[in-house]
Design an enzyme around this catalytic site. Structure first.
Site, PDB file in Angstrom:
ATOM      1  N   CYS A 345      -8.317  36.113 -61.318  1.00  0.00           N
ATOM      2  CA  CYS A 345      -7.190  35.181 -61.335  1.00  0.00           C
ATOM      3  C   CYS A 345      -6.111  35.480 -62.375  1.00  0.00           C
ATOM      4  O   CYS A 345      -4.926  35.500 -62.022  1.00  0.00           O
ATOM      5  CB  CYS A 345      -7.650  33.726 -61.418  1.00  0.00           C
ATOM      6  SG  CYS A 345      -9.293  33.463 -62.050  1.00  0.00           S
ATOM      7  N   ARG A 374     -19.224  41.327 -64.948  1.00  0.00           N
ATOM      8  CA  ARG A 374     -19.728  40.195 -65.724  1.00  0.00           C
ATOM      9  C   ARG A 374     -21.052  40.572 -66.357  1.00  0.00           C
ATOM     10  O   ARG A 374     -21.900  41.180 -65.702  1.00  0.00           O
ATOM     11  CB  ARG A 374     -19.922  38.972 -64.832  1.00  0.00           C
ATOM     12  CG  ARG A 374     -18.610  38.515 -64.209  1.00  0.00           C
ATOM     13  CD  ARG A 374     -18.799  37.271 -63.373  1.00  0.00           C
ATOM     14  NE  ARG A 374     -17.559  36.958 -62.687  1.00  0.00           N
ATOM     15  CZ  ARG A 374     -17.423  36.011 -61.773  1.00  0.00           C
ATOM     16  NH1 ARG A 374     -18.474  35.271 -61.442  1.00  0.00           N
ATOM     17  NH2 ARG A 374     -16.269  35.789 -61.196  1.00  0.00           N
ATOM     18  N   GLN A 392     -15.167  40.893 -55.128  1.00  0.00           N
ATOM     19  CA  GLN A 392     -15.015  39.613 -54.439  1.00  0.00           C
ATOM     20  C   GLN A 392     -13.900  39.700 -53.401  1.00  0.00           C
ATOM     21  O   GLN A 392     -12.896  40.368 -53.644  1.00  0.00           O
ATOM     22  CB  GLN A 392     -14.618  38.529 -55.447  1.00  0.00           C
ATOM     23  CG  GLN A 392     -15.657  38.252 -56.508  1.00  0.00           C
ATOM     24  CD  GLN A 392     -15.162  37.215 -57.495  1.00  0.00           C
ATOM     25  OE1 GLN A 392     -14.129  37.399 -58.129  1.00  0.00           O
ATOM     26  NE2 GLN A 392     -15.891  36.129 -57.631  1.00  0.00           N
ATOM     27  N   ASP A 394     -11.402  37.927 -52.875  1.00  0.00           N
ATOM     28  CA  ASP A 394     -10.833  36.881 -53.708  1.00  0.00           C
ATOM     29  C   ASP A 394      -9.393  36.605 -53.325  1.00  0.00           C
ATOM     30  O   ASP A 394      -8.626  37.525 -53.079  1.00  0.00           O
ATOM     31  CB  ASP A 394     -10.885  37.371 -55.165  1.00  0.00           C
ATOM     32  CG  ASP A 394     -10.848  36.217 -56.150  1.00  0.00           C
ATOM     33  OD1 ASP A 394     -10.868  35.051 -55.711  1.00  0.00           O
ATOM     34  OD2 ASP A 394     -10.792  36.494 -57.356  1.00  0.00           O
ATOM     35  N   HIS A 396      -6.003  33.758 -54.226  1.00  0.00           N
ATOM     36  CA  HIS A 396      -5.473  32.626 -54.963  1.00  0.00           C
ATOM     37  C   HIS A 396      -4.298  32.077 -54.196  1.00  0.00           C
ATOM     38  O   HIS A 396      -3.420  32.825 -53.785  1.00  0.00           O
ATOM     39  CB  HIS A 396      -5.100  33.058 -56.379  1.00  0.00           C
ATOM     40  CG  HIS A 396      -6.316  33.447 -57.167  1.00  0.00           C
ATOM     41  ND1 HIS A 396      -6.798  34.727 -57.185  1.00  0.00           N
ATOM     42  CD2 HIS A 396      -7.192  32.693 -57.897  1.00  0.00           C
ATOM     43  CE1 HIS A 396      -7.908  34.757 -57.908  1.00  0.00           C
ATOM     44  NE2 HIS A 396      -8.183  33.551 -58.343  1.00  0.00           N
ATOM     45  N   LYS A 476     -15.335  22.635 -57.477  1.00  0.00           N
ATOM     46  CA  LYS A 476     -15.395  23.581 -56.367  1.00  0.00           C
ATOM     47  C   LYS A 476     -16.327  23.115 -55.258  1.00  0.00           C
ATOM     48  O   LYS A 476     -17.210  22.291 -55.469  1.00  0.00           O
ATOM     49  CB  LYS A 476     -15.843  24.951 -56.869  1.00  0.00           C
ATOM     50  CG  LYS A 476     -17.211  24.941 -57.562  1.00  0.00           C
ATOM     51  CD  LYS A 476     -17.637  26.339 -57.990  1.00  0.00           C
ATOM     52  CE  LYS A 476     -19.005  26.312 -58.635  1.00  0.00           C
ATOM     53  NZ  LYS A 476     -19.556  27.644 -58.858  1.00  0.00           N
ATOM     54  N   HIS A 522      -8.551  28.756 -55.930  1.00  0.00           N
ATOM     55  CA  HIS A 522      -9.276  30.026 -56.011  1.00  0.00           C
ATOM     56  C   HIS A 522     -10.306  29.982 -54.904  1.00  0.00           C
ATOM     57  O   HIS A 522     -10.967  28.965 -54.746  1.00  0.00           O
ATOM     58  CB  HIS A 522     -10.064  30.162 -57.314  1.00  0.00           C
ATOM     59  CG  HIS A 522      -9.281  29.927 -58.567  1.00  0.00           C
ATOM     60  ND1 HIS A 522      -9.120  30.880 -59.530  1.00  0.00           N
ATOM     61  CD2 HIS A 522      -8.616  28.839 -59.025  1.00  0.00           C
ATOM     62  CE1 HIS A 522      -8.408  30.393 -60.535  1.00  0.00           C
ATOM     63  NE2 HIS A 522      -8.099  29.151 -60.260  1.00  0.00           N
TER      64      HIS A 522
END
Length: 647
Positions: A345, A374, A392, A394, A396, A476, A522
């Site tokens: 992000c 991570r 991911q 991913d 946004h 979430k 997200h």
RNA sequence: GCCCACGUAGCUCAGUCGGUAGAGCAUUUGCAUGGUAAGCAAAAGGUCACCAGUUCAAUUCUGGUCGUGGGCUCCA
């Protein structure tokens, strides 16, 4: 007060209760009356009926006024009752063999039961057999399981006297003045019940594993030894259950990953860092490509950002304050600290803020297959489902407040569509609310949480609330799917965020010409490719549908004389975009067919003299054990059609 | 990270109560030229995860490191 009814092998059991309601159980089922809520004579009668199969008159006087239930193994709560009784049985056996054992908690769980035990001796897997043997003995002793009610203080004294410090701790925290304990022989335990009436009812059991578990689940407190087990009324059901576990193990993605040569881990590269082999990498590529195309169709724009970023970025985002436990040590470059990106992000936000945005640009949806790194504690790593570097799907979404619910709904639909495409119809949805460590105002959190909740509610989608499980910047919706062994994994996640826009001072120019703050959503639909593929492998047991199969067609030329022809067919298939390999090894046909079947290839095409003359291949489809001639054109058409059908 | 177990050939596993190791499959080679779930034979392949310690001698015993498995805690 009287209960009336009868139990017989040739009958359905019907018991009429004092309030004139009736309960019944089918013949042949074992009855587990709720001990303590039913008189002892009735218990005996029911047990006798089970043991002898003789009809029994249940016109018996109750010793206590109460309604009672008839619980069988398969009735609601029956397994829990049974498994919890088995955990008492195990505890008794442990206590006999290890007199210093102190017991913490021993509940029934989804796939059996466990008991957390504190004792000096460290148990090893071989010790389980000894405990099982002792359990068998206790079953043979046919001990009566009796409920006793007593005052809380009295119970504290009882357990304190026995050195059961964990029970005492639990008792001290319990509300109410009276508690119940269960006794069987010399053993007694604090317990709400219910239980089976006699130890002999615990027909067949198996202790599965031992593990460490923190007392009260708190890693700062003592680590206890946990023994897991499973039990069934009879040997046959136990065996069947163990066979299912065994079957699931065969589908384990770590095993299939090696067998199908999809991925591996290397000691030299590091733990939790998967290496994708050709067949795994192509599978990954197919999923990436499909996902990217679906995003483009839905108006997402593509993003792509680097794998590292400066410390300041993560200071602004709050990651250094709230997420540093999961971040790797910084890399020093020209007097500046850079971090491997733990989330996409902050970097992606820079794309949105790279120019002035208008309300006309919203909702602005930016998508990327974003790789993040991570730190995960060594003990949590698990095949592909828990790794240290992952990608991911991913995105946004920057939108105005009045667009949130529509956007969430779109994302939710998109998510369910994607899960459907990959064949995951069993999924559990969770709404995770504000965690302790978090940023932002209550008002923002409330707004964000209710946006998620409203969308779920209005869509009539069932979900469970997971309190305090949100991310530090927002609540979430998580969607979890199961692996072969029934373990739930979080894949999809949809998060509403009022905070990062604030922290990064993100604006758009509204219709009114003034600056406004957008809201960010997200979301990752598949979650991470690594985890998703891990579960996908297990879901299909390696038999991927045609559109996902790393090798769609395996060509086998009968002899070397057909090698050139096979090469020609392969090229035609490759030209049609079909993933095709030739097994031209100097091995027998039976051998190569067997090998291709082992690789779960959906189409095996044999080419020999006859096929060359006729311009066909001899096609054997996955799951069939016969073959038939098909022209190459028809083969291409057939595969393309199967591929189109997706699932 | 914590508890328990484990680490022997590419894979699955034997074995050595301390004297440097074996099978099957896979690989390579030769023979066989095969018609839909393992053709025959031979060869090659291991610092017994790594590093220390004890010992005349360690793959074996001890400790540490790395890794793996089952859990706990934490999470996509």
């Amino acid at each position: 007060m009287k209960f009336t009814g009868s139990i017989g092998v040739s009958d359905t059991v019907t018991l009429t209760l004092p309030d004139s309601s009736a309960v019944s159980a089918r013949k042949g089922e074992t009855l587990y009356e709720v001990v303590g809520k039913i008189g002892a004579s009735l218990q005996k009668a029911a047990l006798a009926a089970r043991l002898d199969g003789e009809p029994v008159d249940l016109s018996l006087k109750a010793e206590r006024d109460a309604a009672f239930e008839v619980i069988t193994f398969d009735s609601p709560g029956g397994r829990d009752l049974f498994w919890h009784s088995a955990s008492h049985l195990m505890a008794q056996a442990v206590k006999r063999r290890y007199p210093d054992a102190k017991f913490a908690i021993g509940p029934a769980i989804e796939g059996g039961f466990y008991y957390d035990i504190d004792m000096k001796a460290a148990l090893s897997p071989e010790d389980l057999q000894g405990i099982e043997a002792e359990m068998e003995k206790i079953v043979g002793e046919d001990l009566e399981v009796r409920r006793e009610e007593m005052g809380r203080e009295e119970a504290i004294a009882l357990f304190d006297g026995a050195g059961e410090i964990y029970k005492v701790e639990m008792l001290e925290e319990m509300p109410g003045d009276s508690v119940s304990i269960y006794r069987q022989g010399e053993f007694f335990d604090l317990c709400r019940g219910p239980h089976v009436m006699r130890t002999s009812m615990l027909g067949a059991f198996k202790l599965l594993s031992i593990a460490g578990a923190y007392w009260r689940g708190d890693e700062k407190r003592k680590m206890l030894q946990r023994i897991y087990g499973i039990a069934f009324p009879d040997r046959k059901r136990l065996e069947a259950h163990l066979a299912i576990i065994e079957e699931a193990r065969k589908r384990d993605h770590r095993k299939l990953g090696r067998e199908l040569d999809l991925f591996s881990f290397s000691n030299e590269v590091g733990a939790g860092l998967p290496l994708w082999h050709p067949h795994g990498a192509v599978l990954r590529y197919i999923i990436e490509r499909f996902s990217t195309e679906e995003h483009l169709k839905r108006g997402y724009r593509l993003f792509s950002v680097p794998h590292i970023a400066k410390a300041d970025l993560y200071r602004t985002s709050g990651h250094l304050d709230f997420y540093s436990d999961n971040m790797y040590s910084p890399i020093r470059i020209d007097e500046q600290d850079y971090y491997l990106k733990p989330m996409n992000c902050p970097s992606q936000i820079q794309i949105f803020t790279s120019s002035i945005r208008s309300y006309r640009d919203l909702p602005y949806r930016g998508f990327e297959m974003g790789t993040v790194y991570r730190y995960e504690r060594s003990g949590v790593l698990h095949g592909l489902t828990r790794v240290r570097g992952f990608t991911q799907d991913d995105a946004h979404i920057f939108c105005s407040e009045d667009q949130i619910e529509d956007e969430i709904r779109n994302v939710l639909d998109f998510t369910l569509y994607m899960l459907d495409v990959f064949g995951f119809s069993e999924r559990n949805i969770y709404l995770s609310t504000r965690p302790e460590k978090s940023v932002g105002s209550d008002a923002g959190w409330d707004l964000a949480t209710s946006a998620l909740k409203n969308t779920l509610d209005s869509g009539g989608i069932g979900y469970t609330v997971d309190p305090g499980e949100g991310v530090f910047y927002g609540p979430k919706i998580d969607i979890k799917i199961k692996d072969a062994l029934g373990r739930e994994w979080q894949c999809s996640t949809i998060q509403v965020d009022f905070n990062l826009p604030e922290r990064f001072d993100i604006n758009f120019i509204g219709r009114d010409g003034a600056k406004h703050r957008p809201i960010m959503i997200h979301r990752a639909l598949l979650g991470s490719l690594e985890r998703f593929i891990g579960i996908l492998i297990e879901h299909y047991g390696g038999k991927f549908p045609v559109w996902l199969a790393p090798v769609q067609v395996m060509l086998i030329n009968v002899s070397e004389q057909e090698a050139a022809a096979a090469g020609g067919v392969r090229q035609r298939l490759l030209d049609a975009g079909l993933r095709t390999e030739i097994d031209g090894r100097d091995e027998s046909m039976g051998y190569r067919v067997r090998d291709a079947i082992g690789r779960r290839v959906p189409y095996i095409a044999v080419i020999g003299k006859k096929e060359i003359e006729e311009g066909t291949v001899s096609l054997r489809k996955r799951g069939e054990n016969s073959s038939k001639p098909v022209s190459v054109d028809d083969l291409i058409g057939m595969i393309l059609a199967d591929q189109e059908a997706k699932r």
